[in-house]
Design an enzyme around this catalytic site. Structure first.
Site, PDB file in Angstrom:
ATOM      1  N   ASP A  21       0.809  -1.193   0.124  1.00  0.00           N
ATOM      2  CA  ASP A  21       0.027  -0.059   0.073  1.00  0.00           C
ATOM      3  C   ASP A  21       0.830   1.417  -0.110  1.00  0.00           C
ATOM      4  OD1 ASP A  21      -2.625  -1.436   0.543  1.00  0.00           O
ATOM      5  OD2 ASP A  21      -1.537  -2.073   2.383  1.00  0.00           O
ATOM      6  N   TYR A 199       5.913 -14.263   0.170  1.00  0.00           N
ATOM      7  CA  TYR A 199       5.074 -14.620   1.579  1.00  0.00           C
ATOM      8  C   TYR A 199       5.612 -15.758   1.975  1.00  0.00           C
ATOM      9  CZ  TYR A 199       2.197 -10.840  -0.873  1.00  0.00           C
ATOM     10  OH  TYR A 199       1.777  -9.694  -1.441  1.00  0.00           O
ATOM     11  N   GLN A 260      13.384   1.824  -1.148  1.00  0.00           N
ATOM     12  CA  GLN A 260      12.831   1.619  -2.418  1.00  0.00           C
ATOM     13  C   GLN A 260      13.532   2.099  -3.746  1.00  0.00           C
ATOM     14  OE1 GLN A 260       9.121   3.686  -3.527  1.00  0.00           O
ATOM     15  NE2 GLN A 260       8.052   1.651  -3.422  1.00  0.00           N
ATOM     16  N   ARG A 276       6.543 -10.129  -5.434  1.00  0.00           N
ATOM     17  CA  ARG A 276       5.373 -10.595  -4.873  1.00  0.00           C
ATOM     18  C   ARG A 276       4.218  -9.690  -4.844  1.00  0.00           C
ATOM     19  NH1 ARG A 276       6.491 -10.345   1.620  1.00  0.00           N
ATOM     20  NH2 ARG A 276       5.658  -8.419   1.916  1.00  0.00           N
ATOM     21  N   GLY A 277       2.957  -9.437  -4.395  1.00  0.00           N
ATOM     22  CA  GLY A 277       2.277  -8.455  -4.317  1.00  0.00           C
ATOM     23  C   GLY A 277       1.802  -7.674  -5.590  1.00  0.00           C
ATOM     24  N   GLU A 278       2.313  -6.332  -5.668  1.00  0.00           N
ATOM     25  CA  GLU A 278       2.019  -5.363  -6.739  1.00  0.00           C
ATOM     26  C   GLU A 278       3.092  -4.637  -7.133  1.00  0.00           C
ATOM     27  OE1 GLU A 278      -1.933  -3.749  -6.761  1.00  0.00           O
ATOM     28  OE2 GLU A 278      -1.030  -1.844  -7.807  1.00  0.00           O
ATOM     29  N   ASP A 279       3.605  -3.882  -6.237  1.00  0.00           N
ATOM     30  CA  ASP A 279       4.928  -2.941  -6.804  1.00  0.00           C
ATOM     31  C   ASP A 279       6.058  -3.878  -7.144  1.00  0.00           C
ATOM     32  OD1 ASP A 279       5.720  -0.340  -7.029  1.00  0.00           O
ATOM     33  OD2 ASP A 279       6.976  -0.682  -5.548  1.00  0.00           O
ATOM     34  N   SER A 280       6.643  -4.641  -6.490  1.00  0.00           N
ATOM     35  CA  SER A 280       7.690  -5.384  -6.662  1.00  0.00           C
ATOM     36  C   SER A 280       7.480  -6.266  -8.029  1.00  0.00           C
ATOM     37  CB  SER A 280       8.232  -6.376  -5.445  1.00  0.00           C
ATOM     38  OG  SER A 280       7.177  -7.281  -5.043  1.00  0.00           O
TER      39      SER A 280
HETATM   40  O1  TRH Z   1       4.503  -5.982   0.364  1.00  0.00           O
HETATM   41  P1  TRH Z   1       3.727  -6.497  -0.645  1.00  0.00           P
HETATM   42  O2  TRH Z   1       3.363  -8.080  -0.402  1.00  0.00           O
HETATM   43  O3  TRH Z   1       2.292  -5.724  -0.812  1.00  0.00           O
HETATM   44  C1  TRH Z   1       1.132  -6.377  -0.739  1.00  0.00           C
HETATM   45  C2  TRH Z   1       0.467  -6.060  -2.203  1.00  0.00           C
HETATM   46  O4  TRH Z   1       0.555  -4.695  -2.429  1.00  0.00           O
HETATM   47  C3  TRH Z   1      -1.019  -6.339  -2.335  1.00  0.00           C
HETATM   48  O5  TRH Z   1      -1.480  -6.158  -3.548  1.00  0.00           O
HETATM   49  C4  TRH Z   1      -1.702  -5.637  -1.202  1.00  0.00           C
HETATM   50  O6  TRH Z   1      -2.775  -5.889  -1.067  1.00  0.00           O
HETATM   51  C5  TRH Z   1      -1.077  -5.753   0.060  1.00  0.00           C
HETATM   52  O7  TRH Z   1       0.217  -5.594   0.002  1.00  0.00           O
HETATM   53  C6  TRH Z   1      -1.752  -5.213   1.195  1.00  0.00           C
HETATM   54  O8  TRH Z   1       4.428  -6.515  -1.995  1.00  0.00           O
HETATM   55  P2  TRH Z   1       4.686  -5.180  -2.882  1.00  0.00           P
HETATM   56  O9  TRH Z   1       3.434  -4.684  -3.521  1.00  0.00           O
HETATM   57  O10 TRH Z   1       5.659  -5.601  -4.106  1.00  0.00           O
HETATM   58  O11 TRH Z   1       5.416  -4.031  -2.231  1.00  0.00           O
HETATM   59  C7  TRH Z   1       6.580  -4.263  -1.687  1.00  0.00           C
HETATM   60  C8  TRH Z   1       7.238  -2.980  -1.571  1.00  0.00           C
HETATM   61  O12 TRH Z   1       8.560  -3.266  -1.025  1.00  0.00           O
HETATM   62  C9  TRH Z   1       7.460  -2.538  -3.162  1.00  0.00           C
HETATM   63  O13 TRH Z   1       7.574  -0.930  -3.314  1.00  0.00           O
HETATM   64  C10 TRH Z   1       9.040  -2.838  -3.178  1.00  0.00           C
HETATM   65  C11 TRH Z   1       9.682  -2.634  -1.816  1.00  0.00           C
HETATM   66  N1  TRH Z   1      10.725  -3.200  -1.319  1.00  0.00           N
HETATM   67  C12 TRH Z   1      11.947  -2.488  -1.180  1.00  0.00           C
HETATM   68  O14 TRH Z   1      11.773  -1.219  -1.091  1.00  0.00           O
HETATM   69  N2  TRH Z   1      12.916  -3.030  -0.558  1.00  0.00           N
HETATM   70  C13 TRH Z   1      13.219  -4.401  -0.525  1.00  0.00           C
HETATM   71  O15 TRH Z   1      14.212  -4.846  -0.079  1.00  0.00           O
HETATM   72  C14 TRH Z   1      12.104  -5.170  -0.962  1.00  0.00           C
HETATM   73  C15 TRH Z   1      12.299  -6.752  -0.909  1.00  0.00           C
HETATM   74  C16 TRH Z   1      10.954  -4.552  -1.532  1.00  0.00           C
END
Ligand code: TRH
Length: 383
Positions: A21, A199, A260, A276-280
């Protein structure tokens, strides 16, 4: 509205769980401020979850400014706060009622956006941009859907991202320095470098076991997040950042969660990325490297529909000999199938093909306008 008139944005982020988020909101806020020069106020209800992505954040519940973005704790009252030109509620978080009331009294009324979750499903084309009138107030919210087709809101991508990626790839010294900072050996180009962000996952230990026995040595860069339990069971001991677990052909390095702004370099430095998720997941596609996605699990297994929708798009154009094991691998990684050494080895046998495909996929996707530019255009047309 004139395309040179500056705009101002309020972005509301309710951190439900994980980093996604705030990950999406922070990326969007920075792009609006840095690239477009707009005034951006980001309201966040959980600064502790924000800090790993942005170490400059101070834990105190006070207004602060980072990368040109005004960051405000979403707590307390909003008395005297005048809403900006555009108000974005991320992922259908409910705005404070008093803020909605202030929006209704503003002239002109703010453009009100619900920035939704990313999906590759076809229905997104028809729902992107739809209005939803407020039940009581003279306000209309619009649904803004990220997506993979021209008819959606697109994907977040900074305008300099591709240039930075290419520069990094052409500069092995920069890559080595980055890896050294993470404590990762850089010398051996024969090894396969894999980043791991997932996860908790029943397929993780079988996959790590497969990596210990493979033909190619593997260096895995894993951050300790929700998969910590699986990683520790594999290691047979508690793990912390900086640890290395060596078993057979595998060296598993526990790397720090990088800010990030550094995460792209991590993806660019690897041959294969588990995201995983969305942004990565989106960043791995811009990285143009083969990737495996652990989708955010949803009730009633609706995430399997989303996963199939993505695979339908992603695998179009990939020869069937590679598509079949890749789909099987994605499914096993997402809990509907069994992870085996044979499945991993088959996918690995297609690595060169998957590499070419990841680049072609990125080259197609990059032709589309990015989400931030589309959002700005959408808002201007309604102001
Ligand atoms: O953390 P997430 O699993 O987020 C999820 C999804 O957004 C999902 O759709 C939502 O419903 C839920 O959260 C609540 O995965 P995501 O989306 O990839 O977000 C991880 C963020 O962390 C992304 O911006 C990349 C960042 N990141 C870093 O900045 N440094 C790191 O070392 C890593 C591994 C990730």
């Amino acid at each position: 509205m004139d395309s040179s008139t500056p705009l101002s944005f309020d972005i509301f982020c309710n951190v439900i769980d994980n980093f996604g988020d705030i990950g999406v909101c922070w990326r969007l806020a920075r792009q609006l401020a840095v690239e477009h020069g707009f005034a951006v106020r980001l309201w966040v209800d959980d600064l502790a979850s924000f800090k790993p992505l942005c170490p400059e954040i101070r834990d105190v519940a006070a207004t602060q400014r980072v990368a040109g973005v005004e960051i405000r704790p979403w707590s307390g009252d909003f008395a005297g706060v005048i809403p900006h030109d555009v108000v974005i509620e991320a992922f259908a978080c409910r705005l404070p009622e008093c803020f909605e009331a202030a929006m209704a009294t503003r002239t002109p009324k703010p453009v009100w956006i619900n920035l939704d979750y990313l999906s590759a499903e076809d229905w997104v084309d028809g729902c992107h941009g739809l209005p939803s009138p407020h039940p009581r107030l003279p306000l209309t919210k619009h649904f803004f859907f990220p997506g993979f087709s021209e008819k959606t809101g697109g994907l977040l991508r900074e305008s300099d991202l591709e240039r930075r990626r290419v520069d990094f790839l052409n500069d092995p010294e920069a890559r080595n320095q980055f890896l050294e900072r993470l404590g990762i050996p850089t010398a051996d180009d024969a090894l396969l470098r894999i980043s791991l962000f997932s996860y908790q996952n029943l397929s993780l230990i079988p996959l790590l076991e497969a990596w210990t026995m493979g033909a190619r040595p593997i260096t895995c860069l894993a951050s300790l997040t929700r998969n910590r339990g699986d990683l520790e069971r594999f290691a047979g001991r508690p793990l912390s950042v900086g640890d290395t677990v060596r078993k057979g052909r595998l060296a598993l390095h526990i790397t720090p969660f990088v800010p990030q702004t550094d995460y792209d370099e991590l993806l660019w430095s690897c041959d294969l990325n588990f995201v995983r998720g969305e942004d990565s997941f989106v960043r791995a596609q811009w990285a143009a490297k083969p990737m495996i996605w652990h989708i955010y699990p949803q009730d009633e297994d609706t995430h399997h529909i989303k996963l199939d929708a993505f695979l339908g798009r992603y695998c179009a154009g990939l020869p069937e000999t590679a598509t079949i094991p890749l789909r099987q691998f994605f499914r096993a990684w997402n809990g509907s199938g069994t992870m085996t050494t044979a499945l991993w080895e088959t996918c690995l046998g297609h690595l060169a093909e998957l590499q070419r495909h990841a680049l072609e996929w990125q080259k197609e996707l990059i032709k589309q306008q990015d989400l931030c530019a589309k959002l700005v255009q959408f808002c201007r047309s309604r102001l």
